[in-house]
Motif scaffolding. Structure first.
Motif, PDB file in Angstrom:
ATOM      1  N   LEU A 196      -2.781  16.361   8.309  1.00 31.43           N
ATOM      2  CA  LEU A 196      -3.673  15.596   9.186  1.00 31.43           C
ATOM      3  C   LEU A 196      -2.977  15.108  10.455  1.00 31.43           C
ATOM      4  O   LEU A 196      -3.627  14.829  11.461  1.00 31.43           O
ATOM      5  CB  LEU A 196      -4.253  14.413   8.422  1.00 31.43           C
ATOM      6  CG  LEU A 196      -5.238  14.773   7.308  1.00 31.43           C
ATOM      7  CD1 LEU A 196      -5.670  13.537   6.554  1.00 31.43           C
ATOM      8  CD2 LEU A 196      -6.461  15.492   7.871  1.00 31.43           C
ATOM      9  N   GLY A 197      -1.642  14.957  10.397  1.00 35.72           N
ATOM     10  CA  GLY A 197      -0.902  14.548  11.590  1.00 35.72           C
ATOM     11  C   GLY A 197      -1.323  13.189  12.103  1.00 35.72           C
ATOM     12  O   GLY A 197      -1.280  12.195  11.385  1.00 35.72           O
ATOM     13  N   ASP A 198      -1.757  13.137  13.359  1.00 31.88           N
ATOM     14  CA  ASP A 198      -2.144  11.868  13.984  1.00 31.88           C
ATOM     15  C   ASP A 198      -3.286  11.167  13.259  1.00 31.88           C
ATOM     16  O   ASP A 198      -3.500   9.961  13.444  1.00 31.88           O
ATOM     17  CB  ASP A 198      -2.563  12.100  15.440  1.00 31.88           C
ATOM     18  CG  ASP A 198      -1.374  12.505  16.307  1.00 31.88           C
ATOM     19  OD1 ASP A 198      -0.251  12.130  15.946  1.00 31.88           O
ATOM     20  OD2 ASP A 198      -1.578  13.185  17.327  1.00 31.88           O
ATOM     21  N   ASN A 199      -4.032  11.915  12.461  1.00 30.57           N
ATOM     22  CA  ASN A 199      -5.177  11.336  11.756  1.00 30.57           C
ATOM     23  C   ASN A 199      -4.800  10.822  10.359  1.00 30.57           C
ATOM     24  O   ASN A 199      -5.678  10.604   9.525  1.00 30.57           O
ATOM     25  CB  ASN A 199      -6.299  12.384  11.631  1.00 30.57           C
ATOM     26  CG  ASN A 199      -6.850  12.796  12.989  1.00 30.57           C
ATOM     27  OD1 ASN A 199      -7.074  11.953  13.853  1.00 30.57           O
ATOM     28  ND2 ASN A 199      -7.049  14.081  13.187  1.00 30.57           N
ATOM     29  N   TRP A 200      -3.519  10.607  10.095  1.00 28.12           N
ATOM     30  CA  TRP A 200      -3.077  10.166   8.774  1.00 28.12           C
ATOM     31  C   TRP A 200      -3.702   8.834   8.370  1.00 28.12           C
ATOM     32  O   TRP A 200      -3.951   8.582   7.191  1.00 28.12           O
ATOM     33  CB  TRP A 200      -1.548  10.041   8.748  1.00 28.12           C
ATOM     34  CG  TRP A 200      -1.006   8.925   9.593  1.00 28.12           C
ATOM     35  CD1 TRP A 200      -0.649   8.981  10.909  1.00 28.12           C
ATOM     36  CD2 TRP A 200      -0.786   7.570   9.181  1.00 28.12           C
ATOM     37  NE1 TRP A 200      -0.225   7.756  11.348  1.00 28.12           N
ATOM     38  CE2 TRP A 200      -0.279   6.870  10.315  1.00 28.12           C
ATOM     39  CE3 TRP A 200      -0.943   6.873   7.988  1.00 28.12           C
ATOM     40  CZ2 TRP A 200       0.041   5.514  10.261  1.00 28.12           C
ATOM     41  CZ3 TRP A 200      -0.620   5.516   7.934  1.00 28.12           C
ATOM     42  CH2 TRP A 200      -0.122   4.865   9.067  1.00 28.12           C
ATOM     43  N   GLU A 201      -3.998   7.985   9.377  1.00 28.50           N
ATOM     44  CA  GLU A 201      -4.572   6.674   9.067  1.00 28.50           C
ATOM     45  C   GLU A 201      -5.963   6.806   8.450  1.00 28.50           C
ATOM     46  O   GLU A 201      -6.368   5.967   7.637  1.00 28.50           O
ATOM     47  CB  GLU A 201      -4.628   5.805  10.318  1.00 28.50           C
ATOM     48  CG  GLU A 201      -3.268   5.289  10.762  1.00 28.50           C
ATOM     49  CD  GLU A 201      -3.369   4.305  11.908  1.00 28.50           C
ATOM     50  OE1 GLU A 201      -3.321   3.090  11.645  1.00 28.50           O
ATOM     51  OE2 GLU A 201      -3.512   4.754  13.054  1.00 28.50           O
ATOM     52  N   PRO A 225       0.800  -1.234   0.000  1.00 26.88           N
ATOM     53  CA  PRO A 225       0.000   0.000   0.000  1.00 26.88           C
ATOM     54  C   PRO A 225       0.833   1.285   0.000  1.00 26.88           C
ATOM     55  O   PRO A 225       1.386   1.671   1.021  1.00 26.88           O
ATOM     56  CB  PRO A 225      -0.819  -0.126   1.293  1.00 26.88           C
ATOM     57  CG  PRO A 225       0.036  -0.965   2.200  1.00 26.88           C
ATOM     58  CD  PRO A 225       0.786  -1.911   1.302  1.00 26.88           C
ATOM     59  N   SER A 226       0.897   1.949  -1.136  1.00 20.27           N
ATOM     60  CA  SER A 226       1.649   3.206  -1.216  1.00 20.27           C
ATOM     61  C   SER A 226       0.983   4.310  -0.405  1.00 20.27           C
ATOM     62  O   SER A 226       1.651   5.227   0.075  1.00 20.27           O
ATOM     63  CB  SER A 226       1.776   3.658  -2.678  1.00 20.27           C
ATOM     64  OG  SER A 226       0.503   3.954  -3.221  1.00 20.27           O
ATOM     65  N   GLU A 227      -0.347   4.218  -0.241  1.00 22.73           N
ATOM     66  CA  GLU A 227      -1.035   5.262   0.520  1.00 22.73           C
ATOM     67  C   GLU A 227      -0.561   5.298   1.970  1.00 22.73           C
ATOM     68  O   GLU A 227      -0.484   6.368   2.580  1.00 22.73           O
ATOM     69  CB  GLU A 227      -2.554   5.078   0.458  1.00 22.73           C
ATOM     70  CG  GLU A 227      -3.092   3.794   1.041  1.00 22.73           C
ATOM     71  CD  GLU A 227      -3.123   2.653   0.056  1.00 22.73           C
ATOM     72  OE1 GLU A 227      -3.658   1.583   0.413  1.00 22.73           O
ATOM     73  OE2 GLU A 227      -2.604   2.835  -1.061  1.00 22.73           O
ATOM     74  N   VAL A 228      -0.220   4.132   2.527  1.00 19.59           N
ATOM     75  CA  VAL A 228       0.307   4.084   3.885  1.00 19.59           C
ATOM     76  C   VAL A 228       1.702   4.705   3.930  1.00 19.59           C
ATOM     77  O   VAL A 228       2.019   5.502   4.822  1.00 19.59           O
ATOM     78  CB  VAL A 228       0.362   2.626   4.399  1.00 19.59           C
ATOM     79  CG1 VAL A 228       1.098   2.559   5.742  1.00 19.59           C
ATOM     80  CG2 VAL A 228      -1.041   2.061   4.549  1.00 19.59           C
ATOM     81  N   ILE A 229       2.531   4.367   2.962  1.00 18.49           N
ATOM     82  CA  ILE A 229       3.905   4.894   2.927  1.00 18.49           C
ATOM     83  C   ILE A 229       3.896   6.418   2.825  1.00 18.49           C
ATOM     84  O   ILE A 229       4.590   7.112   3.570  1.00 18.49           O
ATOM     85  CB  ILE A 229       4.672   4.295   1.736  1.00 18.49           C
ATOM     86  CG1 ILE A 229       4.710   2.764   1.822  1.00 18.49           C
ATOM     87  CG2 ILE A 229       6.095   4.846   1.687  1.00 18.49           C
ATOM     88  CD1 ILE A 229       5.249   2.094   0.572  1.00 18.49           C
ATOM     89  N   LEU A 230       3.109   6.941   1.908  1.00 17.06           N
ATOM     90  CA  LEU A 230       3.127   8.387   1.644  1.00 17.06           C
ATOM     91  C   LEU A 230       2.454   9.194   2.748  1.00 17.06           C
ATOM     92  O   LEU A 230       2.980  10.231   3.173  1.00 17.06           O
ATOM     93  CB  LEU A 230       2.452   8.668   0.297  1.00 17.06           C
ATOM     94  CG  LEU A 230       3.184   8.082  -0.920  1.00 17.06           C
ATOM     95  CD1 LEU A 230       2.341   8.253  -2.180  1.00 17.06           C
ATOM     96  CD2 LEU A 230       4.547   8.736  -1.095  1.00 17.06           C
ATOM     97  N   THR A 231       1.292   8.735   3.222  1.00 16.80           N
ATOM     98  CA  THR A 231       0.604   9.503   4.257  1.00 16.80           C
ATOM     99  C   THR A 231       1.347   9.433   5.588  1.00 16.80           C
ATOM    100  O   THR A 231       1.450  10.436   6.307  1.00 16.80           O
ATOM    101  CB  THR A 231      -0.845   9.006   4.436  1.00 16.80           C
ATOM    102  OG1 THR A 231      -0.841   7.579   4.636  1.00 16.80           O
ATOM    103  CG2 THR A 231      -1.679   9.331   3.224  1.00 16.80           C
ATOM    104  N   PHE A 232       1.880   8.254   5.928  1.00 22.08           N
ATOM    105  CA  PHE A 232       2.663   8.159   7.151  1.00 22.08           C
ATOM    106  C   PHE A 232       3.962   8.947   7.003  1.00 22.08           C
ATOM    107  O   PHE A 232       4.435   9.553   7.969  1.00 22.08           O
ATOM    108  CB  PHE A 232       2.978   6.705   7.498  1.00 22.08           C
ATOM    109  CG  PHE A 232       3.805   6.559   8.758  1.00 22.08           C
ATOM    110  CD1 PHE A 232       3.226   6.771   9.996  1.00 22.08           C
ATOM    111  CD2 PHE A 232       5.155   6.250   8.698  1.00 22.08           C
ATOM    112  CE1 PHE A 232       3.972   6.661  11.163  1.00 22.08           C
ATOM    113  CE2 PHE A 232       5.918   6.140   9.853  1.00 22.08           C
ATOM    114  CZ  PHE A 232       5.331   6.344  11.092  1.00 22.08           C
TER     115      PHE A 232
END
Length: 212
Positions: free
Chosen positions: A163-168, A31-38
């Protein structure tokens, strides 16, 4: 999977991001969305910066795309024509002309396809293979891939930082978008396959006009 990604990024920083994104391009299920947002979120509590994160992710994406591009070069149009000219072609009802038509279509519309497909899950990785098979000029491929990837990375990394802590939450939304997109693409593919089979195996009867 998500925990492993986060551990790698926390331990190796920019290098971890570039490596993970490169692997994600070669193996789309990652999941690239996890890599980029985190990655964006990491810039809020570490010494890593947004610009550096975007650059690292873009480098990883381009490297992964290049690997698949050269895989496509190995699967050249000439080799595919050789394959379909034999038993495989008779089974699939494919002809060398079909491969040539696909190549011509890609060469005609390939530039826009390469750019816009960078925003479509799964396809943004796999599109590099036909680009290589069609022998798309490498400088053009690199430019369009880098531009499309850069825009995608800027958006996701920036949103992750905001979003910070809300990145998930953002990662979950994008994951849903990815799932819906893949389902739609699957339906389109099946529809295209059915149309292809119908034309190959059940051609419409041609009416002959008698000359008077």
């Amino acid at each position: 999977m998500q925990e492993i990604i986060i551990q790698v990024m926390n331990q190796f920083g920019y290098f971890g991001v570039a490596f993970l994104i490169m692997v994600e391009n070669i193996f789309p299920p990652i999941p690239s969305e996890v890599i980029l947002t985190f990655g964006g979120f990491m810039t809020t509590y570490s010494e890593l910066g947004i610009i550096g994160m975007i650059i690292a992710a873009t480098i990883g994406s381009v490297l992964g795309a290049l690997i698949l591009y050269f895989v496509g070069r190995l699967l050249s149009v000439e080799r595919l024509e050789t394959l379909v000219s034999g038993k495989l072609g008779r089974i699939l009802r494919l002809k060398a002309g079909d491969i040539q038509k696909a190549e011509q279509w890609f060469l005609k519309r390939g530039n826009a396809t390469i750019f816009f497909c960078r925003f479509i899950p799964l396809i943004r990785s796999l599109i590099s293979v036909p680009a290589g098979s069609a022998k798309m000029k490498l400088p053009i491929f690199l430019f369009l891939t880098t531009l499309g990837t850069l825009i995608w990375n800027i958006v996701l990394v920036s949103l992750g930082a905001v979003l910070g802590d809300n990145w998930e939450n953002l990662a979950t939304i994008i994951d849903t978008y990815s799932t819906v997109t893949v389902v739609i693409l699957g339906v389109v593919f099946l529809a295209g396959l059915l149309i292809f089979i119908k034309k190959r195996f059940y051609p419409s009867p041609t009416t002959k006009v008698k000359k008077r």
